[in-house]
Design a protein around this motif. Structure first.
Motif, PDB file in Angstrom:
ATOM      1  N   GLN A 114       0.801  -1.228   0.000  1.00  0.00           N
ATOM      2  CA  GLN A 114       0.000   0.000   0.000  1.00  0.00           C
ATOM      3  C   GLN A 114       0.832   1.276   0.000  1.00  0.00           C
ATOM      4  O   GLN A 114       0.485   2.254  -0.644  1.00  0.00           O
ATOM      5  N   GLU A 115       1.947   1.286   0.757  1.00  0.00           N
ATOM      6  CA  GLU A 115       2.703   2.529   0.930  1.00  0.00           C
ATOM      7  C   GLU A 115       3.836   2.646  -0.076  1.00  0.00           C
ATOM      8  O   GLU A 115       4.404   1.625  -0.496  1.00  0.00           O
ATOM      9  N   GLU A 116       4.181   3.877  -0.416  1.00  0.00           N
ATOM     10  CA  GLU A 116       5.302   4.085  -1.325  1.00  0.00           C
ATOM     11  C   GLU A 116       6.603   3.817  -0.555  1.00  0.00           C
ATOM     12  O   GLU A 116       6.893   4.491   0.425  1.00  0.00           O
ATOM     13  N   VAL A 117       7.390   2.828  -1.017  1.00  0.00           N
ATOM     14  CA  VAL A 117       8.637   2.468  -0.327  1.00  0.00           C
ATOM     15  C   VAL A 117       9.766   3.384  -0.773  1.00  0.00           C
ATOM     16  O   VAL A 117      10.593   3.815   0.004  1.00  0.00           O
ATOM     17  N   PHE A 118       9.803   3.701  -2.051  1.00  0.00           N
ATOM     18  CA  PHE A 118      10.847   4.549  -2.637  1.00  0.00           C
ATOM     19  C   PHE A 118      12.228   3.931  -2.419  1.00  0.00           C
ATOM     20  O   PHE A 118      13.188   4.601  -2.017  1.00  0.00           O
ATOM     21  N   GLY A 119      12.311   2.645  -2.717  1.00  0.00           N
ATOM     22  CA  GLY A 119      13.557   1.900  -2.605  1.00  0.00           C
ATOM     23  C   GLY A 119      13.455   0.637  -3.454  1.00  0.00           C
ATOM     24  O   GLY A 119      12.402   0.360  -4.049  1.00  0.00           O
TER      25      GLY A 119
END
Ligand code: NAD
Length: 456
Positions: A352-357
């Motif tokens: 659900q959340e943007e990890v950005f990795g």
């Protein structure tokens, strides 16, 4: 005045200190930008076009230097960094065509002539993030300048070096002084002042959804137009009828490019259940073959994360998840993290959340309707990919997924000639494409009476 120490993320070692501007310095820059803008907008359209072409030419001549700066400051692999610098020149060239093509309308009315004009806003404040420092800045400043505006640009604290150099190159190319000013500084000081200053007439923000929401609220108080390019949680949807080999071979680049620090990263892979195991069998060797290492090497596909803080944040997402397999990453100095593939369920935080990795969540789906439902099961709506050999399905699914930028049997997101931007919590407004310069203008309608006193 304080300074920020810029660090090389591949080594963890400092590069140099960059002074952070104060609010008073922003105010001074805006005052000068306002004067420069009036003179710029008064130039003949062809003169503005020529100036932007000259700027493009100077950037083109400095591609290697800009790329080397980005390798050092952002850890981007040299091949990617060179593409990014070349892209800045291409974006400038593309919008150099705009000053002579900002066509208004002549609208048939009774008793006179009705004409619309595209008037520049004035001073445009551009706030950019650290993940693609050059390209994202150019998507704002090139069309904004082309439309007759002045630009004040705030790079991210972590990555100011290429933006500062672009500011110098603009002057070398002969752009008027003060027309394009790069102002490094803290977000809550310089960025925030762009939103509250009465003579910054429009704000372009790219960054996180949380900060973007604050920026939009500040702009609303001033009734200031704002465009927002925010986070993403894009789906890569693989149907059973797809070219599975092609889909699996291309999936690592679609999410691990720039170490996953890409708003368009296809960070969820949705695979039709009947081919789920087969797809993972094909994906595993592709992930192991993904080359992570020294960004200065031509063969490197992924460098480090931008900072120790970002690496720790991303690693935190991996607590307690079901890891399917991992690629390799260097150890030691620098902010490294191995690309990681995770089995997930739709409600999981990792889904659900943007990890950005460099982390991707893989999930099965049942049929076409389920694929569209899962793809839309996120607050974001930026990009996405659809892999199928069925044309009707490609059309239906691409119309059903609520994202601003989709691609079928590829992972393309960014072409300067096509519009880019997000739906839902991924943003407001569009950048790039044929209409971007017009977005930096306000329409003025003028009626010229030709038959005595108009009484309508
Ligand atoms: P961020 O939101 O922390 O910062 C972005 C910029 O805003 C920085 O320059 C920062 O200094 C500035 N800022 C911080 N506080 C501010 C304030 N109160 N007022 C005005 N400006 C302020 O984002 P980041 O961590 O630099 O970048 C990562 C995020 O950017 C991710 O969420 C990513 O998805 C998003 N992003 C989106 C796109 C897109 O086009 N949709 C492109 C790249 C990155």
């Amino acid at each position: 005045m304080s300074a920020f120490t810029v660090v090389n993320p591949a080594t963890g070692r400092p590069i140099r200190d960059v002074e952070l501007a104060t609010e008073a310095q922003v105010d001074d820059a805006v005052r000068r930008a306002l004067a420069a803008q009036r003179a710029w907008a008064a130039l003949a359209p062809v003169a503005r076009a020529d100036a932007l072409r000259a700027f493009a030419g100077v950037v083109e001549a400095h591609v290697d230097e800009l790329a080397a700066l980005e390798v050092a400051n952002s850890g981007h692999p040299i091949g990617s960094a060179r593409w990014e610098a070349g892209h800045v020149a291409q974006v400038l060239n593309y919008y150099a065509g705009a000053p002579e093509r900002l066509l208004g309308s002549q609208i048939p009315v009774a008793g006179g002539i009705d004409v619309t004009f595209h008037e520049p806003y004035g001073v445009v404040g551009i706030i950019v993030p650290w993940n693609f420092p050059m390209t994202i800045a150019a998507w704002g400043f090139a069309p904004a300048l082309a439309a007759g505006n002045a630009v004040v640009l705030k790079p991210a604290e972590l990555t100011p070096l290429t933006a500062l150099r672009l500011g110098e190159l603009a002057r070398e190319a002969g752009l008027p002084d003060d027309l394009f000013q790069v102002i490094p500084g803290a977000g809550p000081v310089v960025g925030r002042r762009f939103t509250t200053h009465p003579d910054v007439h429009m704000v372009v923000f790219t960054g996180s959804t949380a900060v973007g929401t604050e920026v939009a609220a500040e702009c609303a108080r001033m009734l200031k137009p704002v465009t927002l390019e925010l986070g993403g949680k894009s789906a890569n949807i693989v149907f059973a009828d797809a070219d599975l080999e092609g889909a699996a071979a291309s999936a690592p680049a679609a999410v691990f490019d720039n170490a996953g620090q890409d708003c368009c990263a296809r960070s969820r892979i949705l695979v039709q259940r009947s081919v789920y195991d087969r797809f993972l069998e094909l994906l595993e060797p592709a992930v192991h073959a993904w080359r992570v290492g020294d960004p200065a090497l031509e063969t490197t596909e992924m460098g480090p994360l931008i900072s120790a803080g970002q690496r720790d944040r991303v690693a935190g997402f991996l607590d307690g998840v079901d890891v399917a397999f991992r690629g390799a990453a260097p150890e030691g100095d620098g902010f490294w993290l191995a690309p990681t593939v995770v089995h997930a369920s739709p409600g999981d935080r990792i889904a659900q959340e943007e990890v950005f990795g460099p982390v991707v969540a893989v999930m099965p789906f049942e049929d076409e309707a389920d694929a569209v439902r899962l793809a839309n099961d996120t607050r974001y709506g930026l990009a996405g990919s659809i892999w199928t050999e069925n044309l009707g399905r490609a059309v239906r699914v691409s119309r059903g997924v609520r994202s601003g930028v989709l691609s079928v049997n590829s992972h393309s997101s960014v072409r300067y000639a096509t519009p880019f931007g997000g739906m839902k919590a991924s943003g407001l407004g569009r950048e790039l494409g044929p209409d971007a310069a017009e977005h930096f203008t306000e329409t003025k309608n003028v009626f010229y009476a030709t038959e005595g006193q108009d009484t309508a």
